[in-house]
Design an enzyme around this catalytic site. Structure first.
Site, short mmCIF file in Angstrom:
data_model
loop_
_atom_site.label_atom_id
_atom_site.label_comp_id
_atom_site.label_asym_id
_atom_site.label_seq_id
_atom_site.Cartn_x
_atom_site.Cartn_y
_atom_site.Cartn_z
N ALA A 92 0.83 -1.20 0.00
CA ALA A 92 0.00 0.00 0.00
C ALA A 92 0.86 1.25 0.00
O ALA A 92 0.60 2.21 0.71
CB ALA A 92 -0.95 0.00 1.20
N GLY A 93 1.92 1.22 -0.83
CA GLY A 93 2.70 2.43 -1.06
C GLY A 93 1.97 3.31 -2.05
O GLY A 93 0.78 3.14 -2.30
N TYR A 94 2.68 4.26 -2.65
CA TYR A 94 2.03 5.20 -3.57
C TYR A 94 1.38 4.48 -4.75
O TYR A 94 0.24 4.77 -5.11
CB TYR A 94 3.05 6.22 -4.08
CG TYR A 94 3.51 7.20 -3.03
CD1 TYR A 94 2.78 8.36 -2.77
CD2 TYR A 94 4.68 6.98 -2.30
CE1 TYR A 94 3.19 9.26 -1.81
CE2 TYR A 94 5.09 7.89 -1.32
CZ TYR A 94 4.35 9.03 -1.08
OH TYR A 94 4.75 9.91 -0.11
N ASN A 103 -1.00 -5.47 2.97
CA ASN A 103 0.07 -4.59 3.44
C ASN A 103 0.48 -5.03 4.84
O ASN A 103 -0.35 -5.46 5.63
CB ASN A 103 -0.40 -3.13 3.47
CG ASN A 103 0.76 -2.15 3.51
OD1 ASN A 103 1.63 -2.18 2.64
ND2 ASN A 103 0.78 -1.28 4.50
N GLU A 152 17.22 16.37 1.74
CA GLU A 152 16.08 16.78 2.57
C GLU A 152 16.32 16.44 4.04
O GLU A 152 15.96 17.20 4.93
CB GLU A 152 14.80 16.13 2.06
CG GLU A 152 14.39 16.67 0.69
CD GLU A 152 12.98 16.28 0.28
OE1 GLU A 152 12.29 17.12 -0.31
OE2 GLU A 152 12.59 15.12 0.55
N ASP A 193 8.63 1.28 -6.79
CA ASP A 193 10.05 0.94 -6.69
C ASP A 193 10.38 -0.40 -7.33
O ASP A 193 11.54 -0.66 -7.66
CB ASP A 193 10.48 0.89 -5.22
CG ASP A 193 10.54 2.26 -4.58
OD1 ASP A 193 10.38 3.26 -5.30
OD2 ASP A 193 10.75 2.33 -3.35
#
Length: 397
Positions: free
Chosen positions: A12-14, A38, A170, A297
């Site tokens: 349940a990533g992007y 997930n 960042e 990814d």
């Protein structure tokens, strides 16, 4: 026996969450059984993790419960860890059960890529998940307490960040912002704190606009970051890192932010990969397995110049939308849509009120770029959760 096709989404990533939400929107009731798997019951914002890692924000602000995003009447959510993908009999083995599928979406997220650097897996930490950033924050705070007991150990106040890509840049921006507060709380002389950002490539933010890179480095240098550009890390030890010509930087904290590879489960499934990523076709499918889609990814796609697209949240989101469209089209025997990446711009945060970015064909820096990043984050909240999620989380991002 039901003839309704089974769609299983792993991760349940992007990419995974966008696939699920679009399927939820586009499918009719009982047109397909959709299951989202997930290992956590929340979706987290990878692009926000550098803040709780440094301690400039709470971990809660970087995540949202999956149950608040999906319609349980259209999407079954299973909280579990994937153990094995068995493509030959269309099954996914979980730690506590088995799922059968007609269509599979793999969006399991990446793993740290250490490029074979000795000791990196054993001794460095990674900004990869809610749990990992919680550990980093607690570790950083602990170093100040250790220093007060052993004031001769200045290595407790030395922080090395490997990689000056977006994650590394960042993070050092937030870390530099956090240091004055930690020094004040612990009565530590700020001049003793050292933050090193080490990058093997000849420039920070490789591939980014040189003018913006120079601005970013200037801002961060003034905040106290020391850059070691064009300097590879040769080894990570319990005492720090060995860089360049066997120079040792003694540091109790090493954060590795220089690489992501795909997922070992894909390799173990017998699917051909490059560093754990699948070279998918123009419809996001695995060659030779037209019922398996890969996003985020785990996917490998090339731009018109023949270079691989970087595994960013932006490309994963766009893949999720097209993946859902193609799944619905497959079920309805309609034509599939080719994936074409549309770059909407890129912004890198440099800490409080500072950023650099490219968007709409223009360069942005300083406070304007920081506002632009905030707008991008709020737009994502709106896409996945509408106005209620923007109201709940928008003020924190």
């Amino acid at each position: 026996m039901s003839n309704i096709p089974k769609i299983v989404i792993l991760g349940a990533g992007y990419g995974g969450i966008l696939t699920a939400l679009r399927l939820q929107k586009e499918l009719n009731y009982n047109e397909a059984d959709v299951t989202l798997v997930n290992k956590h019951d929340y979706h987290y914002f990878t692009t926000h993790l550098h803040m709780p890692a440094a301690g400039t924000d709470k971990t809660e602000n970087a995540r949202v419960s999956i149950s608040k995003l999906i319609d349980e009447f259209k999407i079954d959510f299973v909280k579990s860890t994937v153990v094995q993908i068995r493509t030959q009999d269309k099954k996914v083995i979980l730690e506590d059960g088995t799922l059968s599928y007609d269509y599979l979406v793999i969006g399991l997220g990446g793993e740290p890529e250490t490029f074979g650097i000795p000791g990196m897996l054993e001794h460095a930490m990674n900004i990869r998940s809610i749990n990992s950033v919680r550990l980093i924050r607690e570790h950083i705070e602990y170093q100040f307490a250790r220093y007060k007991r052993e004031p001769h150990r200045t290595d407790y106040l030395t922080f090395v960040v490997g990689g000056a890509g977006f994650t590394g840049i960042e993070f050092v921006g937030e870390l530099a912002d956090r240091m004055p507060e930690l020094c004040k709380q612990n009565d530590v002389d700020p001049s003793l704190v050292k933050i090193y950002n080490v990058e093997a490539a000849p420039t920070a933010l490789p591939g980014f606009d040189p003018e913006l890179v120079e601005y970013a480095m200037d801002v961060l240098t003034k905040k106290g970051v020391t850059f070691r550009i064009g300097t590879p890390i040769k080894e990570c030890t319990p005492d720090g890192v060995i860089v360049g010509d066997n120079e040792e930087i003694r540091a109790a904290t090493v954060i590795w932010a220089a690489g992501v590879r795909g997922n070992r489960l894909i390799e173990e499934a017998g699917i051909e990969t490059m560093r754990g990523r699948v070279k998918i076709d123009e419809f996001l499918r695995v060659p030779g397995h037209e019922h398996i889609y890969v996003v985020g990814d785990n996917s490998l796609m090339f731009n018109p110049e023949g270079r691989p697209y970087p595994p960013t949240a932006q490309i994963a989101m766009q893949q999720g939308v097209v993946c859902a469209h193609n799944l619905v089209a497959s079920i309805r025997n309609q034509p599939l849509k080719k994936f074409e990446f549309k770059n909407k711009g890129t912004v890198a945060s440099l800490g409080r009120g500072e950023a650099v970015g490219l968007a709409f064909g223009k360069k942005y820096k300083g406070r304007v770029a920081a506002w632009l990043k905030k707008a991008i984050d709020i737009r994502y909240l709106y896409i996945i959760g509408g106005i209620p999620l923007v109201i709940r989380k928008g003020k924190f991002l």
